[in-house]
Write a protein that holds these residues in place. Structure first.
Motif, mmCIF file in Angstrom:
data_model
loop_
_atom_site.group_PDB
_atom_site.id
_atom_site.type_symbol
_atom_site.label_atom_id
_atom_site.label_comp_id
_atom_site.label_asym_id
_atom_site.label_seq_id
_atom_site.Cartn_x
_atom_site.Cartn_y
_atom_site.Cartn_z
ATOM 1 N N ALA A 73 16.528 132.471 23.055
ATOM 2 C CA ALA A 73 16.289 133.397 23.852
ATOM 3 C C ALA A 73 14.131 133.010 23.497
ATOM 4 O O ALA A 73 13.826 132.752 24.549
ATOM 5 N N LEU A 77 11.234 131.030 25.991
ATOM 6 C CA LEU A 77 9.743 131.785 26.293
ATOM 7 C C LEU A 77 9.061 130.521 27.019
ATOM 8 O O LEU A 77 8.243 130.826 27.909
ATOM 9 N N GLY A 380 8.656 139.617 28.786
ATOM 10 C CA GLY A 380 9.200 138.669 28.044
ATOM 11 C C GLY A 380 10.831 139.501 28.331
ATOM 12 O O GLY A 380 10.728 140.370 27.505
ATOM 13 N N ALA A 382 14.585 139.228 25.994
ATOM 14 C CA ALA A 382 15.470 138.103 25.410
ATOM 15 C C ALA A 382 16.699 138.997 25.124
ATOM 16 O O ALA A 382 17.529 140.239 25.859
ATOM 17 N N SER A 503 11.685 136.536 28.512
ATOM 18 C CA SER A 503 13.691 135.320 28.178
ATOM 19 C C SER A 503 14.157 134.669 29.114
ATOM 20 O O SER A 503 14.817 133.931 28.785
ATOM 21 N N GLY A 827 12.322 133.181 31.469
ATOM 22 C CA GLY A 827 12.592 132.136 31.185
ATOM 23 C C GLY A 827 12.123 131.375 31.768
ATOM 24 O O GLY A 827 12.703 131.116 32.820
#
Length: 1003
Positions: A73, A77, A380, A382, A503, A827
């Motif tokens: 992940a 980014l 972002g 993850a 991500s 992502g």
């Protein structure tokens, strides 16, 4: 060159040591600590696994950690500033747990989609991996904690990883596999870990690559540590560049290395260099200074406690029997280790500097410490994973011994199953009321992840995972903290939530996303992973998170009471049964949620007893005379039928249900892999008929034998639902909902340290689930919860496909932000995704006669796809946002001198209706000629932001090294003159802009 004052002082200290004292420092004191030397003012240094979190010195569910998104992940980014901030978060966690060295980042590559440890590595590309890894190194080390670049080198798959000999050319090593480590050294990494594998006939612990290029050519002045237990041949490693053998207190060095120096087989200068590097690391970490008053006592406690000595977290531990007169009944010497280790759990404030705000207009991609992928990146996301790292694939009961009741056979256990064919889909995995087990959960259980898989998934504001999912009112809203949590905790959780969105990769979107919350009256959230996601991958890097925000909880919290959220688990994913958790069982001694852990002597007498929260006990205490580990729990079934109960470990093991033996056998250890022996031991299972609401006493025992480890795991899973009924229920829910979200993902069978994958399929009937849901609701959104590539045969039928990786503890909150448009999915794929495994150009992970040839050479990932003229499902670099972009202009120099950096400018325009972020990628293609080169290779990237209709310019600096190649004849870098094509676009397969620059020879 004149020495600095610090170097001169370390030389003085080195001169005070005898040969035996020097050698003593070169092997760890325990599993996670180096040795102290009080006379020098050298304290022990503590090392801890990474990269998704900092576990500390023990596997103890009562000592939780922040859980970051997986490394894959972070690779998605394409944002070094955000990665640096996440590195700062790891450093803050390390300081809170008094850890000096974090064993991260992992810089191995996604050579094949079948790699079992994909989730722990950043990408398939050396440039992206190098820049991302360097950013994490900078973030960790900015706060006085050392980072570790691992696993040096070509440790890219798990099959036979302890013994495999990778055969790879010098050029391929230099241009592909060594490149990320070189970037880490340039970033100042302080520790490098040598892998288990061999390269070109020599194990990495004794490899000449540790000297050249690492120490000599690159000038690495840090410490080289072995992977745990990897040092097997003492003299060659001592002559090579290995500096520290872990774990301790024993290794092939010790007295044998002293004799080797005295006999002249190992130069004394080699030992001095190793100790010098250890002292340098200690100085950087603040472990070298005035001798602490209790240093000698600590050193003695280390030696007395032995490998893995650690403190037990506070609990209701009771120790009985002949265990000495130490504090709390611990053996003498270990009592001091207990008192010292207990201080390691004291909290410190979380750290991490705020990311800088980017200037508007041009965004420049740097390659140095300020290397930015684009300033001010929007939130972002993850990946999420399981709170407890999973169990290895099922092992059959036996090794030649039949269990008392054959696994998978019905066991009466004195209880008749109710007449519920197959059981209610997904029901029974959660205790309806904790009070049924003797009272509400105690304070120390608050915040622990609670698996939540009931079919109705009734809203429960007290559920820890639900409290963890904050309802924000816009991008960047801080996550609501738990009771008593401070600003540092809120900021850490907000950063993790942002990383989830940043991500997340939007693979496909038919203008379904983002949802308009105002139009959603009923939302169907479908799939077992929605309520029990994978927040992290399996293996030694796992941590115990304090909580995990599930997709179901995150969506519910974000939508609030005005929207009805229905959860349907769907059919079984064929995931291994999870370890016993507090939501499902109670300690029979205290009637509190959890289990009872005991150690027994040869006669069955109790030596030790304490309350624990999980059936996964990887490090039961080591006590003299202990022969058996026992875990007991009152299991309260939520549904009737055949439950699957298992015990994991090696040696003699048994399971009883209400005193009835249901499994008993001798299970031999079939591997030396420490990840399997100590972290993911195989689980042996049996089916037992249970009745809903009627508690049974489950007792699992395993005998402790030399060489079998201590890890003991007890698992339980409810009856498998009827697949046809479960699919039908999911389709009905999707058809009648305003929005349908189906969450699918991998299981512990597929992605874990210790073994590679055999296919790219989702477990169980998850593909059938997606087909049923998309047929009922063509606008259904599919959320993919995996650490690496999987096949998505239904992708064209879905309204949208969103990849969230293993998103860590805040996965559900970040996912909700993306689904509802509060954050843009930021992502971009760090790895090419095949439509089917058969399409992938590079798939081999298994050695032949001990050797694994990297016959594909330079061509892995998107390079291999381009070379073979194949089209994948999704190219490296692919990812959609919530707006669209037009690439309009490309400006490159007409010519340049070999070795010089140059600047590429790309003009683009936001053609959509929302502000957005775009990752602009620049690739190179070499001049025609006999030199073999990839069809194209990533040379640089940056990110830009623009409002609707706005034009902007992306500025990407291309370093001179991006044009060079390694010449094996001269063992040197060369840049071939000639015309180079410069290609720019949004992925390795979408490069609409092309220009040519002429490279002239230097001099």
């Amino acid at each position: 060159m004149e020495m600095t004052d610090g170097e001169a002082e370390r030389e003085r200290l080195l001169g005070k040591l005898t040969l035996r004292e020097k050698v003593r420092l070169l092997t760890g004191a325990t599993t996670w600590r180096t040795r102290a030397e009080p006379a020098l003012g050298l304290r022990e240094m503590v090392l801890s696994d990474g990269p998704a979190g900092v576990r500390g010195q023990s596997w103890d569910e009562r000592d939780p950690s922040l859980l970051l998104p997986s490394a894959s992940a972070l690779g998605a980014l394409w944002d070094e500033r955000l990665v640096e901030r996440l590195g700062g978060l790891l450093a803050a966690e390390a300081r809170r747990k008094e850890v000096d060295v974090v064993l991260a980042p992992t810089l191995n590559l996604h050579r094949t989609p079948l790699g079992g440890r994909h989730f722990e590595c950043f990408s398939e590309d050396p440039e992206l991996t190098g820049r991302t890894g360097a950013a994490l190194v900078r973030g960790i080390q900015a706060h006085g904690v050392a980072a570790t670049a691992k696993h040096y080198v070509a440790n890219d798959s798990e099959t036979d990883r302890l013994t495999v000999d990778v055969r790879v050319s010098e050029r391929v090593l230099r241009e592909v596999y060594l490149a990320p480590f070189e970037a880490a050294v340039e970033a100042g990494v302080r520790v490098v870990m040598a892998g288990y594998n061999g390269v070109n006939g020599t194990t990495m612990n004794a490899s000449p690559l540790l000297t050249d290029p690492l120490k000599r050519e690159w000038g690495f002045d840090g410490l080289v540590v072995s992977d745990w237990g990897a040092l097997r041949d003492g003299d060659p490693a001592a002559r090579a560049g290995l500096d520290l053998a872990m774990p301790g207190p024993d290794s092939p060095w010790g007295a044998a290395l002293v004799r080797a120096v005295e006999d002249g087989r190992v130069p004394s200068a080699a030992v001095d260099d190793k100790v010098r590097r250890l002292l340098t690391l200690a100085a950087v970490c603040g472990a070298l200074g005035d001798p602490p008053a209790d240093a000698a006592a600590r050193s003695g406690a280390d030696d007395a406690a032995g490998t893995g000595a650690r403190a037990e977290a506070p609990g209701d531990a009771v120790r009985r029997g002949p265990v000495g007169a130490g504090a709390a009944g611990l053996p003498r010497g270990a009592a001091e280790a207990f008192d010292h280790a207990r201080t390691l759990n004291g909290s410190r404030a979380h750290g991490g500097a705020e990311a800088g705000v980017a200037s508007e207009g041009e965004a420049e991609a740097g390659v140095g410490p300020e290397g930015d992928t684009g300033a001010g990146v929007e939130g972002g996301i993850a990946p999420e994973g399981e709170a407890d790292a999973g169990v290895a694939p099922e092992a059959k009961a036996g090794a030649g011994v039949e269990p008392a009741v054959a696994p998978e056979a019905e066991v009466e256990a004195g209880v008749e199953p109710a007449a519920e064919p197959g059981g209610a889909p997904g029901a029974g995995s959660r205790v309806g009321a904790v009070s049924d087990l003797g009272g509400a959960a105690p304070d120390h259980l608050r915040g622990r992840p609670v698996p939540y898989t009931r079919a109705d998934a009734t809203a429960d504001a007290a559920t820890p995972a639900r409290r963890a999912a904050a309802a924000g009112s816009g991008a960047g809203t801080e996550v609501e903290a738990e009771d008593g949590a401070g600003d540092d905790d809120r900021n850490a959780r907000a950063l993790l939530r942002r990383a989830v969105a940043a991500s997340a990769v939007l693979l496909h979107n038919r203008y379904v996303l983002p949802f308009d919350p105002g139009r959603l009256r009923t939302v169907a959230v479908i799939g077992a992973h929605a309520a029990l996601p994978r927040a992290q991958g399996g293996g030694s890097a796992g941590v115990f998170p304090r909580h995990v925000v599930t997709p179901l909880d995150g969506i519910r919290a974000a939508l609030g009471d005005g929207t009805r959220v229905v959860h349907v688990p769907g059919p079984s994913t064929d995931a291994p049964p999870p370890p016993l958790a507090p939501d499902l069982c109670a300690d029979p001694t205290t009637d509190t949620p959890g289990v009872r852990l005991r150690l027994l002597d040869a006669s069955g007498g109790e030596l030790y007893s304490e309350h624990r929260l999980s059936g996964r006990q990887l490090e039961p205490p080591e006590l003299p005379g202990a022969l058996t580990v026992e875990i007991t729990a009152l299991l309260l079934p939520g549904t009737s039928g055949l439950w699957t109960i298992g015990v994991g470990g090696f040696g003699r093991m048994s399971v009883t249900v209400d005193e009835r033996v249901v499994l008993d056998g001798e299970f031999a250890r079939e591997t030396d892999d420490p990840a399997v022996v100590h972290v993911n031991p195989p689980v042996h299972r049996v089916r037992v008929a249970l009745t809903a609401g009627r508690a049974v006493r489950v007792t699992a025992r395993r005998e402790l034998a030399p060489g079998t480890g201590r890890a003991t795991v007890v698992t339980a899973a409810p009856p498998r639902p009827d697949d046809r009924a479960a699919l039908a229920e999911a389709a009905v829910a999707a058809r009648h909902a305003d929005a349908a979200i189906v969450v699918v993902g991998t299981t512990e069978h597929g992605e874990s340290e210790g073994y590679d994958r055999t296919d790219l399929g989702l477990g169980g009937r998850q593909d059938d689930l997606v087909r049923a849901v998309t047929a009922a609701n063509p606008n259904a959104v599919v959320v993919v919860n995996s650490g690496g590539p999987v096949e998505l045969p239904w992708r064209a039928q879905a309204g949208a496909v969103l990849l969230t990786w293993f998103p860590g503890q805040e996965g559900g909150a970040g996912l909700a932000d993306v689904l509802l448009g509060r954050a843009e999915p930021g992502g971009r794929l760090p790895t090419t995704w095949a439509a089917t495994l058969a399409d992938a150009p590079v798939t081999r992970t298994g050695p032949v006669d001990g050797r694994l040839g990297y016959d594909e050479g330079l061509h892995i990932g998107y390079r291999a796809w381009a070379r073979h003229h194949r089209t994948p499902a999704y190219w490296f670099g692919h990812g959609l946002g919530y707006t669209t972009w037009a690439y309009e202009a490309l400006d490159v120099p007409d010519d340049l001198v070999a070795g010089e950096s140059f600047t590429v400018r790309i003009g683009l325009r936001n053609t959509g209706g929302r502000p957005g972020r775009e990752v602009v990628q620049v690739y190179l293609a070499g001049p025609p000629g006999p030199l073999e080169r990839p069809e194209r290779w990533l040379a640089g990237y940056t990110a830009v932001h623009a409002a609707p209709g706005e034009r902007t310019t992306a500025v990407v600096r291309i370093p001179g090294r991006a044009l060079r190649h390694w010449e094996e004849e001269s063992h040197a870098w060369r840049t071939r003159p000639g015309p180079y094509r410069v290609l720019a676009g949004r992925s390795a397969g979408s490069l609409p802009l092309t220009a040519v620059t002429l490279v002239r020879a230097s001099g």
